[in-house]
Scaffold this motif. Structure first.
Motif, PDB file in Angstrom:
ATOM      1  N   CYS A  60      57.163  41.837  18.532  1.00 38.56           N
ATOM      2  CA  CYS A  60      58.632  40.960  19.188  1.00 38.56           C
ATOM      3  C   CYS A  60      58.097  40.496  20.429  1.00 38.56           C
ATOM      4  O   CYS A  60      57.168  41.229  21.097  1.00 38.56           O
ATOM      5  CB  CYS A  60      59.693  41.762  19.381  1.00 38.56           C
ATOM      6  SG  CYS A  60      60.216  42.634  17.540  1.00 38.56           S
ATOM      7  N   ALA A  62      60.271  40.051  22.931  1.00 41.16           N
ATOM      8  CA  ALA A  62      61.091  40.892  23.978  1.00 41.16           C
ATOM      9  C   ALA A  62      61.675  41.929  23.478  1.00 41.16           C
ATOM     10  O   ALA A  62      62.012  41.808  21.800  1.00 41.16           O
ATOM     11  CB  ALA A  62      62.211  39.859  24.385  1.00 41.16           C
ATOM     12  N   CYS A  64      64.954  44.410  22.603  1.00 47.06           N
ATOM     13  CA  CYS A  64      66.524  44.450  22.427  1.00 47.06           C
ATOM     14  C   CYS A  64      66.908  45.625  22.974  1.00 47.06           C
ATOM     15  O   CYS A  64      66.150  46.842  22.353  1.00 47.06           O
ATOM     16  CB  CYS A  64      66.977  44.065  20.938  1.00 47.06           C
ATOM     17  SG  CYS A  64      66.639  42.581  20.466  1.00 47.06           S
ATOM     18  N   PHE A  66      69.123  47.668  21.962  1.00 49.74           N
ATOM     19  CA  PHE A  66      69.724  48.536  20.860  1.00 49.74           C
ATOM     20  C   PHE A  66      68.724  48.942  19.860  1.00 49.74           C
ATOM     21  O   PHE A  66      68.716  49.584  18.758  1.00 49.74           O
ATOM     22  CB  PHE A  66      70.846  47.971  20.215  1.00 49.74           C
ATOM     23  CG  PHE A  66      70.432  46.622  19.618  1.00 49.74           C
ATOM     24  CD1 PHE A  66      69.772  46.166  18.492  1.00 49.74           C
ATOM     25  CD2 PHE A  66      70.968  45.442  20.410  1.00 49.74           C
ATOM     26  CE1 PHE A  66      69.427  44.969  17.804  1.00 49.74           C
ATOM     27  CE2 PHE A  66      70.576  44.038  19.979  1.00 49.74           C
ATOM     28  CZ  PHE A  66      69.865  43.973  18.795  1.00 49.74           C
ATOM     29  N   CYS A  67      67.333  48.375  20.177  1.00 49.30           N
ATOM     30  CA  CYS A  67      66.257  48.582  18.922  1.00 49.30           C
ATOM     31  C   CYS A  67      65.864  50.120  18.694  1.00 49.30           C
ATOM     32  O   CYS A  67      65.441  50.842  19.530  1.00 49.30           O
ATOM     33  CB  CYS A  67      64.922  47.833  19.400  1.00 49.30           C
ATOM     34  SG  CYS A  67      63.920  47.778  18.082  1.00 49.30           S
ATOM     35  N   CYS A  69      63.673  50.154  15.748  1.00 49.97           N
ATOM     36  CA  CYS A  69      62.834  49.617  14.730  1.00 49.97           C
ATOM     37  C   CYS A  69      61.234  50.163  15.401  1.00 49.97           C
ATOM     38  O   CYS A  69      60.958  50.213  16.698  1.00 49.97           O
ATOM     39  CB  CYS A  69      62.664  48.185  14.552  1.00 49.97           C
ATOM     40  SG  CYS A  69      64.195  47.753  14.107  1.00 49.97           S
ATOM     41  N   LYS A  71      58.184  48.956  16.409  1.00 50.32           N
ATOM     42  CA  LYS A  71      57.774  47.622  17.007  1.00 50.32           C
ATOM     43  C   LYS A  71      56.888  47.552  18.030  1.00 50.32           C
ATOM     44  O   LYS A  71      56.605  48.717  18.718  1.00 50.32           O
ATOM     45  CB  LYS A  71      59.114  46.750  17.549  1.00 50.32           C
ATOM     46  CG  LYS A  71      59.514  46.991  18.778  1.00 50.32           C
ATOM     47  CD  LYS A  71      60.269  48.227  18.830  1.00 50.32           C
ATOM     48  CE  LYS A  71      61.145  48.702  20.151  1.00 50.32           C
ATOM     49  NZ  LYS A  71      61.617  49.907  19.904  1.00 50.32           N
ATOM     50  N   GLY A 111      60.628  43.471  10.638  1.00 53.89           N
ATOM     51  CA  GLY A 111      59.829  44.006  11.723  1.00 53.89           C
ATOM     52  C   GLY A 111      60.433  45.055  12.715  1.00 53.89           C
ATOM     53  O   GLY A 111      61.523  45.669  12.193  1.00 53.89           O
ATOM     54  N   THR A 113      59.651  41.115  14.465  1.00 53.79           N
ATOM     55  CA  THR A 113      60.286  39.851  14.247  1.00 53.79           C
ATOM     56  C   THR A 113      59.256  39.134  13.454  1.00 53.79           C
ATOM     57  O   THR A 113      58.164  38.391  13.812  1.00 53.79           O
ATOM     58  CB  THR A 113      60.391  38.811  15.591  1.00 53.79           C
ATOM     59  OG1 THR A 113      61.030  39.980  16.425  1.00 53.79           O
ATOM     60  CG2 THR A 113      60.969  37.688  15.372  1.00 53.79           C
TER      61      THR A 113
HETATM   62  S1  SF4 Z   1      62.565  44.825  15.958  1.00 53.11           S
HETATM   63 FE1  SF4 Z   1      64.376  43.475  16.269  1.00 53.11          FE
HETATM   64  S2  SF4 Z   1      65.900  44.614  17.323  1.00 53.11           S
HETATM   65 FE2  SF4 Z   1      63.688  45.552  17.719  1.00 53.11          FE
HETATM   66  S3  SF4 Z   1      63.240  44.448  19.753  1.00 53.11           S
HETATM   67 FE3  SF4 Z   1      62.449  43.296  17.778  1.00 53.11          FE
HETATM   68  S4  SF4 Z   1      63.909  41.768  17.310  1.00 53.11           S
HETATM   69 FE4  SF4 Z   1      64.771  43.321  18.690  1.00 53.11          FE
END
Ligand code: SF4
Length: 119
Positions: A60, A62, A64, A66-67, A69, A71, A111, A113
């Motif tokens: 990703c 940037a 988020c 609340f993430c 995941c 990443k 992901g 993303t």
């Molecule tokens: S995985 Fe989804 S929620 Fe997490 S930072 Fe990337 S776009 Fe945002």
């Protein structure tokens, strides 16, 4: 409207982490058990309905707030090709476990993303 609700009101996989949570405990789950599970699952589904594949694309640009995941935040798109080469290498490992050609029923990209990657 009701037909849309009926269409999508079905159980589906939650795939924000890879491997999925039940497989995180290395003391109770081994690589050999993983292979056995893959082979058994393949035999149970491939011939009749086909298999579903999930490909985790973890990048990703940037974060988020609340993430939850798995990443990696980066704007370096040079990671795309090496990552996809690794995914294809992993796919070859799976193909070595299968004794027949996979019949693909579903392909899920998550992901991260997925649109981080160029077409
Ligand atoms: S995985 Fe989804 S929620 Fe997490 S930072 Fe990337 S776009 Fe945002």
């Amino acid at each position: 409207m009701n037909s849309l609700i009926d269409k999508y009101n079905i159980p589906g996989p939650r795939y924000t982490s890879y491997p999925t949570v039940p497989y995180w405990d290395e003391t109770t789950f081994s690589p050999e058990q993983w292979k056995e599970t893959v082979i058994r699952s393949f035999h149970e589904t491939n011939a009749e309905e086909g298999i579903s594949i999930y490909i985790h694309l973890p990048f990703c640009e940037a974060l988020c707030t609340f993430c939850a995941c798995h990443k990696r935040i980066t704007k370096q798109h040079s990671v795309e090709v090496p990552y996809l080469e690794s995914v294809l290498k992993e796919w070859k490992l799976y193909l070595e476990l299968f004794d027949e050609r996979p019949k693909l029923k579903e392909l899920h990209l998550g992901g991260g993303t997925p649109t981080f990657f160029s077409p």
